[in-house]
Design a protein around this motif. Structure first.
Motif, short mmCIF file in Angstrom:
data_model
loop_
_atom_site.label_atom_id
_atom_site.label_comp_id
_atom_site.label_asym_id
_atom_site.label_seq_id
_atom_site.Cartn_x
_atom_site.Cartn_y
_atom_site.Cartn_z
N ARG A 135 40.90 23.68 27.58
CA ARG A 135 40.94 24.81 28.54
C ARG A 135 41.37 26.07 27.93
NH1 ARG A 135 44.36 21.37 32.66
NH2 ARG A 135 42.99 19.61 32.92
N HIS A 136 40.59 26.86 27.41
CA HIS A 136 41.10 28.04 26.39
C HIS A 136 40.87 29.10 27.31
CE1 HIS A 136 42.21 26.74 22.61
NE2 HIS A 136 41.63 25.65 22.69
N VAL A 137 41.79 30.24 27.17
CA VAL A 137 41.49 31.68 27.96
C VAL A 137 40.18 32.01 27.19
CG1 VAL A 137 42.40 33.97 28.32
CG2 VAL A 137 43.87 32.09 27.99
N PRO A 138 39.28 32.76 28.15
CA PRO A 138 37.97 33.04 27.47
C PRO A 138 37.97 34.20 27.18
CG PRO A 138 37.86 33.03 29.94
CD PRO A 138 39.18 32.48 29.61
N PRO A 139 36.99 34.84 26.14
CA PRO A 139 37.01 36.10 25.73
C PRO A 139 36.81 37.18 26.95
CG PRO A 139 35.25 35.06 24.84
CD PRO A 139 36.04 33.86 25.30
N ALA A 140 36.96 38.33 26.54
CA ALA A 140 36.81 39.28 27.88
C ALA A 140 35.49 39.45 28.27
CB ALA A 140 37.17 40.57 27.41
N ARG A 141 34.35 39.26 27.44
CA ARG A 141 33.00 39.36 27.73
C ARG A 141 32.55 38.20 28.69
NH1 ARG A 141 33.00 37.74 22.45
NH2 ARG A 141 32.03 35.94 21.88
N VAL A 142 33.40 37.14 28.75
CA VAL A 142 32.94 36.08 29.41
C VAL A 142 33.62 36.16 30.64
CG1 VAL A 142 33.33 33.52 29.55
CG2 VAL A 142 32.63 34.33 27.52
N THR A 143 34.73 36.54 30.99
CA THR A 143 35.48 36.70 32.18
C THR A 143 34.95 37.83 32.91
OG1 THR A 143 36.90 38.33 31.19
CG2 THR A 143 37.81 36.16 31.35
N LYS A 144 33.77 38.73 32.48
CA LYS A 144 33.16 39.41 33.31
C LYS A 144 32.05 38.85 34.12
CE LYS A 144 34.46 43.61 30.41
NZ LYS A 144 34.07 44.74 29.73
N LYS A 145 32.36 38.20 34.97
CA LYS A 145 31.37 37.36 35.95
C LYS A 145 31.54 37.61 37.29
CE LYS A 145 34.70 33.73 35.37
NZ LYS A 145 35.17 32.42 34.95
N PRO A 146 30.36 37.32 38.02
CA PRO A 146 30.46 37.53 39.43
C PRO A 146 31.69 37.33 40.30
CG PRO A 146 28.32 36.59 38.68
CD PRO A 146 29.34 36.54 37.59
N SER A 167 37.71 30.78 39.18
CA SER A 167 37.63 29.41 38.95
C SER A 167 38.30 28.91 37.83
CB SER A 167 36.00 29.13 38.72
OG SER A 167 35.73 29.75 37.59
N GLY A 168 38.67 29.90 36.77
CA GLY A 168 39.41 29.37 35.60
C GLY A 168 40.74 29.21 35.76
N LEU A 169 41.37 29.86 36.58
CA LEU A 169 43.07 29.66 36.65
C LEU A 169 43.59 29.91 38.12
CD1 LEU A 169 45.69 29.82 35.48
CD2 LEU A 169 45.70 32.38 35.65
N SER A 170 44.46 28.80 38.47
CA SER A 170 44.90 28.98 39.81
C SER A 170 46.13 29.83 39.87
CB SER A 170 45.19 27.50 40.39
OG SER A 170 46.31 27.06 39.55
N TYR A 174 47.18 29.65 31.48
CA TYR A 174 45.62 29.58 32.08
C TYR A 174 45.45 28.04 32.29
CZ TYR A 174 40.56 29.72 31.90
OH TYR A 174 39.29 29.74 32.10
N GLY A 175 45.83 27.18 31.52
CA GLY A 175 45.16 25.68 31.66
C GLY A 175 45.88 24.84 32.55
N TYR A 176 47.07 25.09 32.91
CA TYR A 176 47.86 24.09 33.91
C TYR A 176 47.66 24.74 35.24
CZ TYR A 176 50.00 21.46 30.24
OH TYR A 176 50.47 20.92 28.95
N PRO A 177 47.48 23.99 36.41
CA PRO A 177 47.22 24.27 37.69
C PRO A 177 48.71 24.83 38.17
CG PRO A 177 47.15 21.86 37.36
CD PRO A 177 47.31 22.40 36.17
N SER A 178 48.45 25.36 39.32
CA SER A 178 49.76 25.91 39.99
C SER A 178 50.96 24.61 40.47
CB SER A 178 49.49 26.54 41.33
OG SER A 178 48.94 28.05 41.16
N SER A 179 50.18 23.59 40.63
CA SER A 179 50.91 22.44 41.14
C SER A 179 51.99 21.88 40.06
CB SER A 179 49.89 21.34 41.59
OG SER A 179 49.45 20.57 40.44
N CYS A 180 51.60 22.02 38.72
CA CYS A 180 52.36 21.70 37.62
C CYS A 180 52.44 22.65 36.38
CB CYS A 180 51.91 20.30 36.92
SG CYS A 180 50.38 20.16 36.23
N LEU A 212 50.57 38.61 38.07
CA LEU A 212 49.60 39.61 37.19
C LEU A 212 48.24 39.43 37.50
CD1 LEU A 212 51.60 39.71 33.88
CD2 LEU A 212 51.18 41.51 35.64
N PRO A 213 47.41 40.36 37.51
CA PRO A 213 45.89 40.12 37.35
C PRO A 213 45.42 39.52 36.28
CG PRO A 213 46.69 42.36 38.12
CD PRO A 213 47.81 41.77 37.54
N GLU A 214 44.25 39.06 36.36
CA GLU A 214 43.58 38.31 35.25
C GLU A 214 43.61 39.14 33.91
OE1 GLU A 214 39.76 35.39 34.05
OE2 GLU A 214 40.08 36.06 36.17
N ARG A 215 43.28 40.20 34.08
CA ARG A 215 42.90 41.32 32.76
C ARG A 215 44.21 41.60 32.40
NH1 ARG A 215 42.27 43.75 37.53
NH2 ARG A 215 43.61 45.64 38.03
#
Length: 456
Positions: free
Chosen positions: A436-447, A453-456, A373-379, A137-140
């Motif tokens: 490692r918290h899921v950031p609010p929507a206004r924070v995820t709107k970044k370049p 960088s937040g989720l693999s 969100y918090g755990y990397p793909s490897s685990c 799923l896309p991040e949004r």
């Protein structure tokens, strides 16, 4: 252009393959819930057939919980090792065949053994379905999707509750196990035919060619995939669940998940008992539990929207505080209840139980979003499995100790609700300990360069 799959898919509109993957994973969890909750629904028939008392039959009832805990952790590890798709298929085979096998049981221990095996499949399916769907799923859409998946099991309970009476009348309790198990087994073919491991997982396992082929199902442009970046990255090396970088995530989720499920199973498993002791009829008490089930489903879906909008730290903090206050009010209402409660008083108590269920379900659903969100793909599968495993500790504690706490009060529910209120406060560990918290929507709107960088 080189970017991670998480970055690339988050730039795309929601694609049919992602929706299909989500739908099949949800179907697996609905089947999981059907098989898992069938025994509870037909229990009176089985108890009569076995000729045992309810206390002895509790051994068979609790066996699936134990299996679920170990299955979620072991199945999660398997998903990180051989892939989420094959692990999900294997889990579905295990729980569906175990359900069919339970029809051959001749006593409590036979049934307990089959339910233990089935529980291994239930837990493994849960961990891998949530991981697999979340990675496609896309991040949004991810938080909403993951929390919606968490309602699959209770939804399966509602489905089997509607089917079981007809099946039992037609085929007996043994035939109902065969029918439900055989029906859920068919989902295995959907898993193998339509699902694929995500490019994020394949890149983490060093399979770039397979990752590119899989990515073509949802990416429209020519993208050179790079391994996804994550908070815990250390020079691209894979990390395990118990790596030092996951310490605060493990601790916070472990405490909060165990506390949340203790409250959930305390309310859902013991409401009928303490309500009838306080003057409710059995039918009225059962109605309160059914209301709690419905509010749980609605709030789990809503939790994803709240996490997406406000971030997971705010949501779980609010869950902890509001659940504590609601349980306090519910405890006071039950303690002050007249011997023969009036209709308006009963409705107030039912509403408080429904509200409690809505809040703790929103919290548990939010935990899944945090872990995805918090755990990397490897685990990631193993990490989600670990959280579910620890959650079973709270579930088993509530199931086993709830009656003792009610008896301890000698007519008062203060000891029972004191433990539940303390557990509600411990849910705040997810807000204050997890790093490692899921950031609010206004924070995820970044370049775009930083989008992955937040989720693999």
């Amino acid at each position: 252009m080189t970017m991670s799959f998480n970055e690339a898919i988050s730039r795309e509109p929601l694609k049919a393959f992602s929706v299909a993957t989500f739908a099949i994973c949800l179907l697996v969890l609905i089947c999981d819930g059907m098989d898992a909750q069938l025994l509870g629904i037909v229990a009176p028939k089985v108890i009569e057939d076995f000729g045992v008392d309810r206390g002895t039959f509790g051994i068979a009832m609790s066996a699936a919980l134990v299996g679920f805990g170990f299955g979620s952790w072991g199945g999660g590890w398997l998903g990180d090792t051989i892939g989420r798709r094959w692990s999900l298929a294997l889990a579905t085979v295990v729980f569906s065949l175990a359900t069919i096998g339970a029809s051959w049981s001749e006593g409590v221990w036979d049934m307990a053994a089959w339910r233990l095996v089935g529980g291994l499949g239930f837990g493994s399916a849960y961990a891998n379905a949530i991981t697999l769907a979340g990675e496609w799923l896309p991040e949004r859409w991810r938080s909403v999707g993951v929390t919606t998946l968490s309602v699959g099991t209770p939804a399966g309970g509602l489905v089997v509750a509607s089917l079981a009476p007809t099946l039992v009348d037609a085929f007996g309790w043994r035939g109902s196990f065969v029918a439900i198990g055989a029906g859920t087994f068919l989902v295995v073919f959907l898993i193998l035919a339509l699902l694929r491991d995500s490019p994020s997982y394949l890149m983490a396992r060093g399979k770039p060619d397979e990752a590119r082929r899989a990515a073509g199902k949802v990416l429209s442009g020519d993208v050179e995939l790079a391994p996804d970046r994550h908070h815990s990255d250390r020079g691209g090396a894979a990390v395990g669940v118990f790596d030092a970088s996951n310490r605060r995530l493990n601790l916070g989720i472990g405490i909060a998940f165990a506390a949340g499920t203790l409250v959930a199973y305390g309310i859902l498993n013991w409401s009928t008992t303490f309500l009838t002791a306080q003057g409710f009829t059995f039918e009225q008490a059962s109605y309160a539990v059914s209301v709690a089930g419905l509010t749980s489903i609605a709030s789990s879906i809503a939790a994803g929207l709240l996490v997406q909008r406000f971030g997971s730290r705010v949501v779980v903090g609010g869950v902890s505080a509001s659940l504590f206050l609601t349980l306090l009010v519910l405890a006071y209402a039950l303690e002050a209840m007249p011997a023969v409660p009036g209709e308006s008083y009963r409705y107030m108590v039912v509403a408080l139980i429904g509200l409690s269920a809505a809040i703790f379900s929103a919290g548990i659903a939010s935990f899944y979003a945090i872990m995805t969100y918090g755990y990397p793909s490897s685990c990631r599968s193993a990490g989600i499995g670990f959280g579910i495993f620890v959650g079973r500790v709270g579930a088993i504690a509530a199931s086993g100790l709830g009656g003792a706490l009610i008896d301890l009060g000698e007519g008062s529910l203060v000891p029972f609700f004191a433990v539940l209120c303390l557990s509600a406060l411990l849910i705040s560990a997810a807000a204050f300990v997890v790093d490692r918290h899921v950031p609010p929507a206004r924070v995820t709107k970044k370049p775009a360069a930083l989008a992955g960088s937040g989720l693999s």
